[in-house]
Design an enzyme around this catalytic site. Structure first.
Site: not given
Length: 657
Positions: A23, A229, A368-369
């Protein structure tokens, strides 16, 4: 205390189970793996402000650039009107009243040159009212360390055309904290855009060599990208749009980085020290796929499902809208970009970028998440993506999300959702779990996956031991954390019939530019080093084996003594692999008892990672404090475990006659 090697095969270990998660956090891409040395090369940076639900940016296209040799030498204005690329509409207009004046770039902590090394400079310029030449140089305190002269193309008659300029700078001396400078040799007005400087030894012309080599040396099984994120963004417009990155570097639409507003609050005016953290997308989806090719990792891209970061935003795209349908189409287009033939719509884009052969994409992350709430219907979104993708590409394996932790109601709701659909063929390949926890938690949960259902697989997508954390804390990467991770991974590997993918996070951190600690690899503009966690990942990655051997519950008694063990077999090499963690200060000797039907058939090859104290760590000044040591021994009846150590033993084995 002993370890009985049973020789009884138990669970097949997924090929390439240990991988990487990338990331762009901690300046991991721009300022890191992406080898570009200059900041704000296209004059598009913004200054970022805000908090949850209220983010905004202020255009600051001149960030990082200054008049040279002093503030009065040249008039610098960031303008728009006739851009090099419509995606990045701003450029720098330079007007000089004296010869040999121009502009400089701050280049993060300044330019670092290594004597004898070559650096490629590229820029675009339009001579509005100028005849003469350009000088490109790197200087510090008036001393020129590298220099090149380039003749200018064009004059005021053809000044409406952008021209590309290139030069190679050869460093005459090693220097740090220097300035990049571009001068007009005569008086005049010139416009500039996409001013770039890259080391000539950048791998594939893209990747900073030392950081690339550290990734390659891990021999990772896969690479998850681009986040994290980053995928979601803090606003809908701030999300990662992979198609923006499939263009020439100067035509990739700049974006601000959601980590630019990390830990903003009233006390700092909702404006962090990293407020100019932006994304050039020089490292884009093509480059990520290329990186996978070069390091031998399977690609695992992750897509936005119409949600900005659930932690940091309330913004989303409603299902059933044109915008949501475009996201579904993006997923299909991404698969075609990766796997389509060179004549297909998106496969032809890949081919034009330099890779006619398909990348061989087999896995895709959906969100994502993400987690389910009354307003955020993630489960419904997942179903929409699954249906759309598998209608066209039925064999693509999809990765779901269990949310941001493994302890809350979010996690429980997620697993209920997937288990209710476990009989639907290929509905989900694996569920992504995240845990950033104290070392003690990892030691205590070595058996975390022992009782999981075997019907749905797990991706341990983001994990790390956090003895403590914070911004700019390289001292958080201590040996104790790495040993806790190794202890937990023995349980992950033992349950290889459940866990099929695992990756530590975050991967990179630039010293002085770090929003999140601890991290696996730290670096500055000169060099880099692996943490103890890096070497744990490496030791697992190259020593997984192909199948686990049944421990018969021995691991539970050993864990009570602070020893964490798993045994696997490499069927290709004919070797038993013993992994053992000793979290105690005192050395231990672990007798190896070979069961009937299996015996040692050669010398053991041992790799040991250890340190004198739990708090031991590596640093940029002392990168080799904690390093694996290797030796060979005839002793195959016991395993020596130094205090505070992780030991891997590879022992040739044969069936007992």
């Amino acid at each position: 205390m002993e370890l009985r090697i049973t020789g009884e095969k138990r669970a097949k270990i997924a090929d390439g189970m240990i991988g990487l998660f990338f990331e762009d956090i901690n300046y991991a891409a721009d300022g890191g793996l992406y080898a570009e040395m200059l900041e704000n090369r296209s004059f598009e940076f913004v200054d970022c402000y805000g908090e949850k639900g209220d983010y905004y940016t202020v255009f600051d296209g001149g960030y990082g650039w200054n008049s040279y040799p002093d503030a009065e030498s040249a008039c610098l204005r960031v303008v728009s009107g006739s851009p090099l690329a419509v995606e990045n509409p701003h450029y720098l207009r330079v007007k000089t009243e004296k010869a040999h004046c121009g502009f400089s770039n701050k280049a993060y902590d300044g330019v670092y040159l290594e004597a004898g090394k070559e650096y490629q400079v590229v820029f675009y310029a339009r001579a509005v009212q100028y005849q003469g030449a350009f000088t490109v140089l790197v200087e510090k305190d008036g001393e020129i360390c590298a220099k090149a002269r380039i003749s200018c193309i064009g004059s005021k008659e053809d000044g409406n055309f952008w021209n590309r300029y290139e030069a190679v700078l050869t460093a005459e001396t090693t220097v740090r904290h220097a300035k990049f400078v571009l001068l007009l040799e005569n008086v005049g007005t010139v416009e500039f855009d996409f001013v770039s400087m890259m080391p000539k030894d950048a791998v594939a012309g893209v990747f900073r060599r030392d950081l690339f080599e550290k990734l390659r040396d891990l021999k990772p099984g896969f690479l998850r990208f681009p986040g994290g994120c980053i995928i979601e963004g803090n606003t809908w417009e701030n999300r990662y749009q992979f198609k923006d990155t499939l263009k020439e570097p100067w035509a990739r639409r700049a974006n601000w980085n959601r980590w630019a507003v990390h830990q903003t609050r009233l006390e700092n005016g909702y404006h962090s020290q990293y407020s100019h953290y932006n994304q050039t997308y020089g490292l884009g989806f093509y480059e990520y796929f290329l990186l996978c090719d070069l390091i031998g990792a399977r690609p695992l891209p992750v897509l936005n499902v119409g949600l900005a970061c659930q932690y940091q935003s309330y913004e989303l795209v409603e299902m059933g809208t044109k915008a949501f349908d475009e996201l579904l189409q993006d997923a299909l287009d991404l698969i075609e970009f990766a796997n389509g033939d060179a004549q297909s719509t998106w496969g032809s884009v890949r081919a034009r970028m330099g890779h006619p052969e398909p990348f061989g994409l087999t896995m895709l992350g959906i969100g994502n998440e993400q987690w389910e709430t009354d307003k955020v219907h993630f489960f419904e979104r997942y179903c929409a993506f699954e249906k759309a993708i598998h209608a066209v590409y039925p064999k693509i394996q999809l990765i779901g999300s269990a949310g941001p932790d493994v302890t809350s109601e979010k996690y429980e709701k997620a697993w209920k959702f997937y288990h209710e659909r476990e009989n639907i063929e290929n509905f989900v390949y694996a569920v992504d779990e995240h845990y950033y926890v104290k070392p003690e938690w990892l030691f205590e949960h070595n058996d975390f996956y022992d009782k999981y259902s075997r019907k749905i697989k797990v991706f341990s997508g983001e994990y790390a031991a956090h003895p403590f954390n914070g911004m700019n804390r390289p001292d958080a990467n201590i040996l104790e954390g790495a040993l806790a991770e190794a202890a937990f991974l023995t349980g992950v590997e033992r349950n290889a019939d459940v866990v099929v993918l695992a990756s530590y996070a975050p991967l990179f951190a630039r010293l002085g530019y770090t929003q999140w600690s601890p991290d696996m690899i730290w670096f500055d503009e000169i060099s880099s080093y692996g943490t103890p966690s890096y070497y744990v990942q490496q030791m697992f990655g190259v020593n997984c084996g192909t199948i686990t051997l049944d421990m018969k519950g021995q691991e539970k008694a050993l864990a009570k003594a602070g020893i964490y063990v798993n045994v696997s077999l490499d069927e290709k090499m004919g070797e038993v692999i013993v992994k053992a963690v000793n979290r105690n200060k005192e050395q231990a000797v672990l007798p190896l008892i070979w069961d009937e039907g299996i015996r040692a058939a050669g010398n053991a090859r041992i790799t040991v990672l250890t340190g004198e104290e739990n708090e031991a760590r590596n640093s940029i000044e002392a990168p080799d404090v904690i390093l694996p040591e290797k030796y060979e021994t005839e002793n195959t009846v016991s395993l020596e475990l130094p205090g505070y150590s992780f030991v891997v033993a590879r022992i040739p084995a044969a069936a007992e006659n």
